[in-house]
Design a protein around this motif. Structure first.
Motif, mmCIF file in Angstrom:
data_model
loop_
_atom_site.group_PDB
_atom_site.id
_atom_site.type_symbol
_atom_site.label_atom_id
_atom_site.label_comp_id
_atom_site.label_asym_id
_atom_site.label_seq_id
_atom_site.Cartn_x
_atom_site.Cartn_y
_atom_site.Cartn_z
ATOM 1 N N PHE A 1 63.181 46.161 24.176
ATOM 2 C CA PHE A 1 63.546 44.796 24.565
ATOM 3 C C PHE A 1 63.969 44.741 26.034
ATOM 4 C CE2 PHE A 1 66.600 41.399 25.222
ATOM 5 C CZ PHE A 1 65.780 40.311 24.949
ATOM 6 N N SER A 2 64.763 45.689 26.472
ATOM 7 C CA SER A 2 65.218 45.706 27.865
ATOM 8 C C SER A 2 64.039 45.822 28.828
ATOM 9 C CB SER A 2 66.180 46.866 28.105
ATOM 10 O OG SER A 2 67.349 46.693 27.352
ATOM 11 N N THR A 3 63.088 46.683 28.499
ATOM 12 C CA THR A 3 61.910 46.842 29.344
ATOM 13 C C THR A 3 61.095 45.562 29.379
ATOM 14 O OG1 THR A 3 61.826 49.200 28.872
ATOM 15 C CG2 THR A 3 59.786 48.192 29.664
ATOM 16 N N LEU A 4 60.900 44.952 28.235
ATOM 17 C CA LEU A 4 60.141 43.705 28.154
ATOM 18 C C LEU A 4 60.804 42.594 28.965
ATOM 19 C CD1 LEU A 4 57.882 41.963 26.905
ATOM 20 C CD2 LEU A 4 59.406 41.611 24.937
ATOM 21 N N LEU A 5 62.097 42.435 28.805
ATOM 22 C CA LEU A 5 62.817 41.384 29.526
ATOM 23 C C LEU A 5 62.810 41.644 31.031
ATOM 24 C CD1 LEU A 5 64.460 38.789 29.459
ATOM 25 C CD2 LEU A 5 66.487 40.168 28.987
ATOM 26 N N THR A 6 63.067 42.883 31.428
ATOM 27 C CA THR A 6 63.059 43.235 32.845
ATOM 28 C C THR A 6 61.679 43.012 33.452
ATOM 29 O OG1 THR A 6 64.813 44.847 32.512
ATOM 30 C CG2 THR A 6 63.495 45.095 34.498
ATOM 31 N N HIS A 7 60.640 43.408 32.756
ATOM 32 C CA HIS A 7 59.265 43.210 33.232
ATOM 33 C C HIS A 7 58.973 41.726 33.432
ATOM 34 C CE1 HIS A 7 54.930 42.523 32.606
ATOM 35 N NE2 HIS A 7 54.810 43.584 33.368
ATOM 36 N N THR A 8 59.378 40.910 32.474
ATOM 37 C CA THR A 8 59.125 39.473 32.559
ATOM 38 C C THR A 8 59.871 38.863 33.745
ATOM 39 O OG1 THR A 8 58.833 39.397 30.152
ATOM 40 C CG2 THR A 8 59.212 37.299 31.276
ATOM 41 N N ILE A 9 61.125 39.195 33.895
ATOM 42 C CA ILE A 9 61.928 38.667 35.001
ATOM 43 C C ILE A 9 61.371 39.123 36.346
ATOM 44 C CG2 ILE A 9 64.185 38.845 36.142
ATOM 45 C CD1 ILE A 9 65.399 38.873 33.258
ATOM 46 N N ASN A 10 61.033 40.394 36.460
ATOM 47 C CA ASN A 10 60.575 40.942 37.739
ATOM 48 C C ASN A 10 59.199 40.451 38.161
ATOM 49 O OD1 ASN A 10 62.931 42.374 38.107
ATOM 50 N ND2 ASN A 10 62.088 44.299 37.368
ATOM 51 N N ASN A 11 58.397 39.987 37.219
ATOM 52 C CA ASN A 11 57.030 39.600 37.555
ATOM 53 C C ASN A 11 56.782 38.104 37.542
ATOM 54 O OD1 ASN A 11 55.404 42.168 37.971
ATOM 55 N ND2 ASN A 11 56.601 42.617 36.156
ATOM 56 N N CYS A 12 57.775 37.332 37.198
ATOM 57 C CA CYS A 12 57.660 35.871 37.282
ATOM 58 C C CYS A 12 58.224 35.397 38.618
ATOM 59 C CB CYS A 12 58.415 35.199 36.135
ATOM 60 S SG CYS A 12 57.566 35.274 34.547
ATOM 61 N N THR A 13 57.845 34.203 39.004
ATOM 62 C CA THR A 13 58.377 33.598 40.223
ATOM 63 C C THR A 13 59.391 32.518 39.852
ATOM 64 O OG1 THR A 13 56.557 31.997 40.264
ATOM 65 C CG2 THR A 13 56.257 34.032 41.520
ATOM 66 N N ASN A 14 60.230 32.190 40.803
ATOM 67 C CA ASN A 14 61.246 31.139 40.630
ATOM 68 C C ASN A 14 62.133 31.394 39.412
ATOM 69 O OD1 ASN A 14 60.327 29.588 42.889
ATOM 70 N ND2 ASN A 14 58.615 28.911 41.621
ATOM 71 N N VAL A 15 62.755 32.583 39.412
ATOM 72 C CA VAL A 15 63.640 32.986 38.319
ATOM 73 C C VAL A 15 65.043 33.184 38.870
ATOM 74 C CG1 VAL A 15 64.057 34.674 36.490
ATOM 75 C CG2 VAL A 15 61.723 34.267 37.281
ATOM 76 N N SER A 16 66.021 32.648 38.164
ATOM 77 C CA SER A 16 67.411 32.962 38.503
ATOM 78 C C SER A 16 68.030 33.647 37.294
ATOM 79 C CB SER A 16 68.193 31.696 38.878
ATOM 80 O OG SER A 16 68.244 30.803 37.792
ATOM 81 N N VAL A 17 68.824 34.678 37.558
ATOM 82 C CA VAL A 17 69.380 35.504 36.482
ATOM 83 C C VAL A 17 70.883 35.635 36.663
ATOM 84 C CG1 VAL A 17 69.321 37.776 35.381
ATOM 85 C CG2 VAL A 17 67.223 36.821 36.366
ATOM 86 N N SER A 18 71.590 35.545 35.555
ATOM 87 C CA SER A 18 73.017 35.856 35.568
ATOM 88 C C SER A 18 73.298 36.769 34.380
ATOM 89 C CB SER A 18 73.875 34.592 35.502
ATOM 90 O OG SER A 18 73.770 33.981 34.242
ATOM 91 N N ASP A 19 74.220 37.678 34.581
ATOM 92 C CA ASP A 19 74.613 38.622 33.534
ATOM 93 C C ASP A 19 76.132 38.631 33.518
ATOM 94 O OD1 ASP A 19 74.845 40.612 31.677
ATOM 95 O OD2 ASP A 19 73.826 42.140 32.842
ATOM 96 N N GLU A 20 76.688 37.830 32.618
ATOM 97 C CA GLU A 20 78.138 37.684 32.562
ATOM 98 C C GLU A 20 78.634 37.938 31.142
ATOM 99 O OE1 GLU A 20 79.547 34.048 34.250
ATOM 100 O OE2 GLU A 20 78.124 34.151 35.913
ATOM 101 N N GLY A 21 79.582 38.818 31.018
ATOM 102 C CA GLY A 21 80.207 39.072 29.725
ATOM 103 C C GLY A 21 79.237 39.571 28.673
ATOM 104 N N GLY A 22 78.225 40.297 29.095
ATOM 105 C CA GLY A 22 77.256 40.831 28.147
ATOM 106 C C GLY A 22 76.174 39.859 27.727
ATOM 107 N N VAL A 23 76.158 38.697 28.357
ATOM 108 C CA VAL A 23 75.124 37.694 28.068
ATOM 109 C C VAL A 23 74.240 37.556 29.292
ATOM 110 C CG1 VAL A 23 74.647 35.291 27.466
ATOM 111 C CG2 VAL A 23 76.652 36.432 26.505
ATOM 112 N N LEU A 24 72.960 37.858 29.118
ATOM 113 C CA LEU A 24 72.011 37.704 30.207
ATOM 114 C C LEU A 24 71.301 36.368 30.039
ATOM 115 C CD1 LEU A 24 69.872 40.185 31.984
ATOM 116 C CD2 LEU A 24 68.740 38.152 31.118
#
Length: 96
Positions: A35-58
Motif C-alpha cells: 500500500f505504501s509503495t502504491l500510494l507513494t507512486h501515485t503521489i509522485n507521478n501525478c501533477t498538482n498534488v498537495s500532501v499532508s501527514d499529520e498525526g498518522g493520517v496522510l
C-alpha cells in the motif's frame, strides 16, 4: 488495519489513509509495503498534488484529477487498493 478513503468531487480527488496493516512484524509487512509503495507512486507521478501527514493520517489532494495522466494513475490506484482489500480484508479496508 489500514483505512483508505477516496473522495471525488468535480475535478478534485482526495485520498485519506491511516493505520498499519499489522499483517506481519514491522519491516516485513507485505500489505503495508504494497500500500505504501502504491500510494507513494501515485503521489509522485501525478501533477498538482498537495500532501499532508499529520498525526498518522496522510491526506493527498489531487487538484487536477481529470487530466489524462492523473485520471489513469488514480484509477490504477483505486483498482489496486480494491485488489489488496479482496486479498487482505483483515488488514486493509476502503471506507466511504
Amino acid at each position: 488495519m489500514i483505512k483508505v478513503k477516496m473522495i471525488k468531487k468535480n475535478n478534485k480527488t482526495t485520498i485519506i489513509a491511516n493505520g498499519h496493516a499489522k499483517y506481519s512484524a514491522y519491516g516485513s509487512d507485505i500489505v503495508c509495503a504494497s500500500f505504501s509503495t502504491l500510494l507513494t507512486h501515485t503521489i509522485n507521478n501525478c501533477t498538482n498534488v498537495s500532501v499532508s501527514d499529520e498525526g498518522g493520517v496522510l491526506t493527498a489532494i489531487f487538484s487536477d484529477a481529470k487530466s489524462v495522466e492523473n485520471k489513469t494513475l488514480l484509477r490504477a490506484f483505486e483498482n489496486t487498493v480494491s485488489q489488496l482489500v479482496r486479498q487482505y480484508s483483515d488488514y486493509i479496508m476502503i471506507i466511504s
